[in-house]
Design a protein around this motif. Sequence first.
Motif, PDB file in Angstrom:
ATOM      1  N   LEU A   1       0.752  -1.225   0.074  1.00  0.00           N
ATOM      2  CA  LEU A   1      -0.330  -0.051   0.249  1.00  0.00           C
ATOM      3  C   LEU A   1       0.848   1.410   0.400  1.00  0.00           C
ATOM      4  CD1 LEU A   1      -2.799  -0.479   2.584  1.00  0.00           C
ATOM      5  CD2 LEU A   1      -2.804  -0.718   0.039  1.00  0.00           C
ATOM      6  N   LEU A   2       2.239   1.420   0.598  1.00  0.00           N
ATOM      7  CA  LEU A   2       2.746   2.363   0.743  1.00  0.00           C
ATOM      8  C   LEU A   2       3.600   2.591  -0.643  1.00  0.00           C
ATOM      9  CD1 LEU A   2       4.276   4.687   2.167  1.00  0.00           C
ATOM     10  CD2 LEU A   2       5.795   3.625   3.060  1.00  0.00           C
ATOM     11  N   LEU A   3       3.736   1.398  -0.901  1.00  0.00           N
ATOM     12  CA  LEU A   3       4.327   1.788  -2.633  1.00  0.00           C
ATOM     13  C   LEU A   3       3.143   2.532  -3.370  1.00  0.00           C
ATOM     14  CD1 LEU A   3       6.742   0.980  -4.861  1.00  0.00           C
ATOM     15  CD2 LEU A   3       5.892  -1.146  -4.601  1.00  0.00           C
ATOM     16  N   LEU A   4       1.971   1.744  -3.255  1.00  0.00           N
ATOM     17  CA  LEU A   4       0.990   2.018  -4.445  1.00  0.00           C
ATOM     18  C   LEU A   4       0.661   3.799  -4.263  1.00  0.00           C
ATOM     19  CD1 LEU A   4      -1.019  -0.209  -4.348  1.00  0.00           C
ATOM     20  CD2 LEU A   4       0.229   0.365  -6.361  1.00  0.00           C
ATOM     21  N   LEU A   5       0.871   4.119  -3.126  1.00  0.00           N
ATOM     22  CA  LEU A   5       0.720   5.037  -2.480  1.00  0.00           C
ATOM     23  C   LEU A   5       1.776   6.382  -3.065  1.00  0.00           C
ATOM     24  CD1 LEU A   5      -0.056   7.819  -0.692  1.00  0.00           C
ATOM     25  CD2 LEU A   5       0.133   6.735   1.355  1.00  0.00           C
ATOM     26  N   LEU A   6       3.193   5.667  -2.695  1.00  0.00           N
ATOM     27  CA  LEU A   6       3.873   6.675  -3.273  1.00  0.00           C
ATOM     28  C   LEU A   6       4.650   6.882  -4.067  1.00  0.00           C
ATOM     29  CD1 LEU A   6       6.762   5.192  -0.571  1.00  0.00           C
ATOM     30  CD2 LEU A   6       5.518   7.901  -0.237  1.00  0.00           C
ATOM     31  N   VAL A   7       4.791   6.110  -5.327  1.00  0.00           N
ATOM     32  CA  VAL A   7       4.534   5.606  -6.732  1.00  0.00           C
ATOM     33  C   VAL A   7       3.086   7.130  -7.210  1.00  0.00           C
ATOM     34  CG1 VAL A   7       4.476   4.561  -9.098  1.00  0.00           C
ATOM     35  CG2 VAL A   7       5.225   3.955  -7.224  1.00  0.00           C
ATOM     36  N   ALA A   8       2.297   6.480  -6.937  1.00  0.00           N
ATOM     37  CA  ALA A   8       1.059   7.848  -6.966  1.00  0.00           C
ATOM     38  C   ALA A   8       1.493   9.558  -6.994  1.00  0.00           C
ATOM     39  CB  ALA A   8      -0.201   7.508  -6.876  1.00  0.00           C
ATOM     40  N   ALA A   9       2.753   9.724  -5.838  1.00  0.00           N
ATOM     41  CA  ALA A   9       2.246  10.394  -4.671  1.00  0.00           C
ATOM     42  C   ALA A   9       3.111  11.482  -5.555  1.00  0.00           C
ATOM     43  CB  ALA A   9       2.788  10.690  -2.902  1.00  0.00           C
ATOM     44  N   LEU A  10       4.798  10.134  -6.464  1.00  0.00           N
ATOM     45  CA  LEU A  10       5.528  11.048  -7.161  1.00  0.00           C
ATOM     46  C   LEU A  10       5.370  11.697  -8.343  1.00  0.00           C
ATOM     47  CD1 LEU A  10       8.181   8.875  -5.567  1.00  0.00           C
ATOM     48  CD2 LEU A  10       7.772  11.262  -5.092  1.00  0.00           C
ATOM     49  N   ARG A  11       4.779  10.818  -8.585  1.00  0.00           N
ATOM     50  CA  ARG A  11       3.888  11.018 -10.252  1.00  0.00           C
ATOM     51  C   ARG A  11       3.679  11.850 -10.080  1.00  0.00           C
ATOM     52  NH1 ARG A  11       4.832  11.610 -15.629  1.00  0.00           N
ATOM     53  NH2 ARG A  11       3.140  10.184 -16.426  1.00  0.00           N
ATOM     54  N   LEU A  12       2.528  12.747  -8.798  1.00  0.00           N
ATOM     55  CA  LEU A  12       1.483  13.505  -8.856  1.00  0.00           C
ATOM     56  C   LEU A  12       2.465  14.717  -9.362  1.00  0.00           C
ATOM     57  CD1 LEU A  12      -1.356  15.059  -8.912  1.00  0.00           C
ATOM     58  CD2 LEU A  12      -0.723  14.827  -6.155  1.00  0.00           C
ATOM     59  N   ILE A  13       3.171  14.991  -8.069  1.00  0.00           N
ATOM     60  CA  ILE A  13       4.274  15.944  -8.150  1.00  0.00           C
ATOM     61  C   ILE A  13       5.085  16.204  -9.002  1.00  0.00           C
ATOM     62  CG2 ILE A  13       6.619  16.661  -6.153  1.00  0.00           C
ATOM     63  CD1 ILE A  13       5.260  15.627  -3.352  1.00  0.00           C
ATOM     64  N   GLN A  14       6.025  15.388  -9.867  1.00  0.00           N
ATOM     65  CA  GLN A  14       6.626  15.103 -10.564  1.00  0.00           C
ATOM     66  C   GLN A  14       5.573  16.082 -12.163  1.00  0.00           C
ATOM     67  OE1 GLN A  14       6.089  13.201 -13.746  1.00  0.00           O
ATOM     68  NE2 GLN A  14       7.055  14.733 -14.921  1.00  0.00           N
ATOM     69  N   MET A  15       4.318  15.928 -11.526  1.00  0.00           N
ATOM     70  CA  MET A  15       3.913  16.828 -13.233  1.00  0.00           C
ATOM     71  C   MET A  15       3.165  18.069 -12.276  1.00  0.00           C
ATOM     72  SD  MET A  15       2.480  16.115 -16.213  1.00  0.00           S
ATOM     73  CE  MET A  15       2.623  14.415 -16.363  1.00  0.00           C
ATOM     74  N   ILE A  16       3.129  18.113 -11.278  1.00  0.00           N
ATOM     75  CA  ILE A  16       2.688  19.925 -11.052  1.00  0.00           C
ATOM     76  C   ILE A  16       4.509  20.462 -10.933  1.00  0.00           C
ATOM     77  CG2 ILE A  16       2.484  21.375  -8.966  1.00  0.00           C
ATOM     78  CD1 ILE A  16       0.504  18.868  -7.955  1.00  0.00           C
ATOM     79  N   TRP A  17       5.055  19.930 -10.688  1.00  0.00           N
ATOM     80  CA  TRP A  17       7.059  20.463 -10.880  1.00  0.00           C
ATOM     81  C   TRP A  17       6.799  21.008 -12.524  1.00  0.00           C
ATOM     82  CZ3 TRP A  17       9.756  18.609  -5.983  1.00  0.00           C
ATOM     83  CH2 TRP A  17       9.197  19.008  -5.126  1.00  0.00           C
ATOM     84  N   SER A  18       6.973  19.860 -13.233  1.00  0.00           N
ATOM     85  CA  SER A  18       6.524  20.677 -14.650  1.00  0.00           C
ATOM     86  C   SER A  18       5.924  21.953 -15.108  1.00  0.00           C
ATOM     87  CB  SER A  18       6.349  18.984 -15.358  1.00  0.00           C
ATOM     88  OG  SER A  18       5.586  18.237 -15.635  1.00  0.00           O
ATOM     89  N   ARG A  19       4.662  21.639 -14.984  1.00  0.00           N
ATOM     90  CA  ARG A  19       4.097  22.562 -15.031  1.00  0.00           C
ATOM     91  C   ARG A  19       3.514  22.963 -16.604  1.00  0.00           C
ATOM     92  NH1 ARG A  19       5.440  27.972 -11.835  1.00  0.00           N
ATOM     93  NH2 ARG A  19       4.937  27.585  -9.864  1.00  0.00           N
ATOM     94  N   PRO A  20       2.411  22.193 -16.687  1.00  0.00           N
ATOM     95  CA  PRO A  20       2.104  21.030 -18.016  1.00  0.00           C
ATOM     96  C   PRO A  20       0.884  21.980 -18.944  1.00  0.00           C
ATOM     97  CG  PRO A  20       1.978  19.741 -17.203  1.00  0.00           C
ATOM     98  CD  PRO A  20       2.480  20.740 -16.495  1.00  0.00           C
ATOM     99  N   ASP A  21       0.073  22.604 -17.367  1.00  0.00           N
ATOM    100  CA  ASP A  21      -1.090  23.275 -17.781  1.00  0.00           C
ATOM    101  C   ASP A  21      -1.122  24.394 -17.796  1.00  0.00           C
ATOM    102  OD1 ASP A  21      -2.368  20.756 -17.889  1.00  0.00           O
ATOM    103  OD2 ASP A  21      -2.143  20.070 -15.933  1.00  0.00           O
ATOM    104  N   LEU A  22      -0.014  24.778 -17.385  1.00  0.00           N
ATOM    105  CA  LEU A  22      -0.103  26.607 -17.533  1.00  0.00           C
ATOM    106  C   LEU A  22      -0.459  27.443 -19.007  1.00  0.00           C
ATOM    107  CD1 LEU A  22       2.452  27.553 -14.682  1.00  0.00           C
ATOM    108  CD2 LEU A  22       0.338  27.212 -14.461  1.00  0.00           C
ATOM    109  N   VAL A  23      -1.752  28.630 -19.194  1.00  0.00           N
ATOM    110  CA  VAL A  23      -1.567  29.123 -20.101  1.00  0.00           C
ATOM    111  C   VAL A  23      -0.346  30.189 -20.050  1.00  0.00           C
ATOM    112  CG1 VAL A  23      -2.906  30.687 -21.571  1.00  0.00           C
ATOM    113  CG2 VAL A  23      -3.546  28.585 -19.355  1.00  0.00           C
ATOM    114  N   PRO A  24       0.099  30.182 -21.489  1.00  0.00           N
ATOM    115  CA  PRO A  24       2.102  31.140 -21.163  1.00  0.00           C
ATOM    116  C   PRO A  24       0.570  32.307 -21.402  1.00  0.00           C
ATOM    117  CG  PRO A  24       0.932  30.003 -23.215  1.00  0.00           C
ATOM    118  CD  PRO A  24       0.228  29.357 -22.430  1.00  0.00           C
ATOM    119  N   LEU A  25       1.608  33.794 -20.935  1.00  0.00           N
ATOM    120  CA  LEU A  25       0.755  35.293 -20.498  1.00  0.00           C
ATOM    121  C   LEU A  25       1.809  35.709 -21.727  1.00  0.00           C
ATOM    122  CD1 LEU A  25       3.704  35.373 -17.444  1.00  0.00           C
ATOM    123  CD2 LEU A  25       1.319  35.201 -17.305  1.00  0.00           C
TER     124      LEU A  25
END
Length: 389
Positions: A85-109
């Motif tokens: 359960l911890l492994l599943l949680l950590l993989v999902a969390a790391l995938r989420l954080i990686q995607m958030i920090w890459s900021r692919p959804d920001l509309v250009p200024l």
Amino acid sequence: MAPLSVRSAQKPAGLSIAAEQKIGQATSVVIPLAELGAMGYVTWVLVYQICVQYLINPSERMQRDFNVRSQRATGITLIVVYALLLLLLLVAALRLIQMIWSRPDLVPLGDPSSEKMNATFNGFAFDQYDAFICDYQGVPLWCDKCQNWKPDRAHHCKELGRCVRKMDHFCPWAGGIIGESTHKWFMQFVAYTALYTTYVWIVIAIFLADHHSKMDSRPGTWIGALVTAVLFSLFTVTMSGMTGWNLTINYTSVEGIQRGGIHNIAFLISKTTQPPISLPPTPPARNKHGELPDGGWPVLCTTQRNSGKRYVVMQTRPLEHPWYTTPMMGWKDTMGKNVVDWFLPIRQSPCKQKSRRGEFEWAELVYDMARTYEANNPGIRLAILEGVR
């Protein structure tokens, strides 16, 4: 994880927008670190103190004075399930954080000196779609803070100071903004966290009661871990239910808050045998329930782009959601087309795959609006109905 704001109800005098944004972004780093610390604490309690010291290898004093017997198989099984359960949680969390920090959804200024009436589309694909959300004149929505056009379902995030594609909410618990590219990972993250914390508090509660019945004591560290797990379990189970429900009805949190409003939709005219249509610049009068007398959809205007493309602008009725399809289609649009994708944080959401008809899959009501317009204007054909009539 919930769509909460980091600002207090009464802001300190003189607190600037830039300061608020820094506070919001700081919490999105500090809170995940605190969550990691909480996981380390409950891991120490459940794995080491309960499974190892109490079940697998109880001390001689426990065995002699309190008749505590070794339960090796139980302890090992609990550790294996916990680790999974911890492994599943950590993989999902790391995938989420990686995607958030890459900021692919920001509309250009946009250009700070530009205004809506003279700004160019700067590569935005509005003219490539058969239909899109617009204002009363058929012009795409505009953000006066970013000085740029807003794609369908994009909203301005105060914590980031940017527009975000299909924005759901800013979540310091998850590490940042939840939007088009991160909604799937967020759902998996809260679901696995709910499963993990529920397992933790159930295991601790069972053996805390067993420890008390045999030794007439309740270790403080066990109680602390139990309280922590229960609080996070209640929070994440609730969030999982709310997020899952929103996915099935194809709403973001922002859209849920704004539920009940109306949308203006520009439909591309693909063919016409009629002369240019003259329509009133304002919607016709509605009754006290916000409905038209004939129960249809108001036609606001027709407009023509510099490219020569013509559009007719129609308006939805109150409470009509332009992107609601079916519960299963709504779920698959974010979580994936097959069951494996629902559980594994590997593939991106299908909603990232754009089509000619629009930024996102339109609800059947949008096609009904187009059919009604064509029925009332036999000489006009709308591009959105090509291939679906």
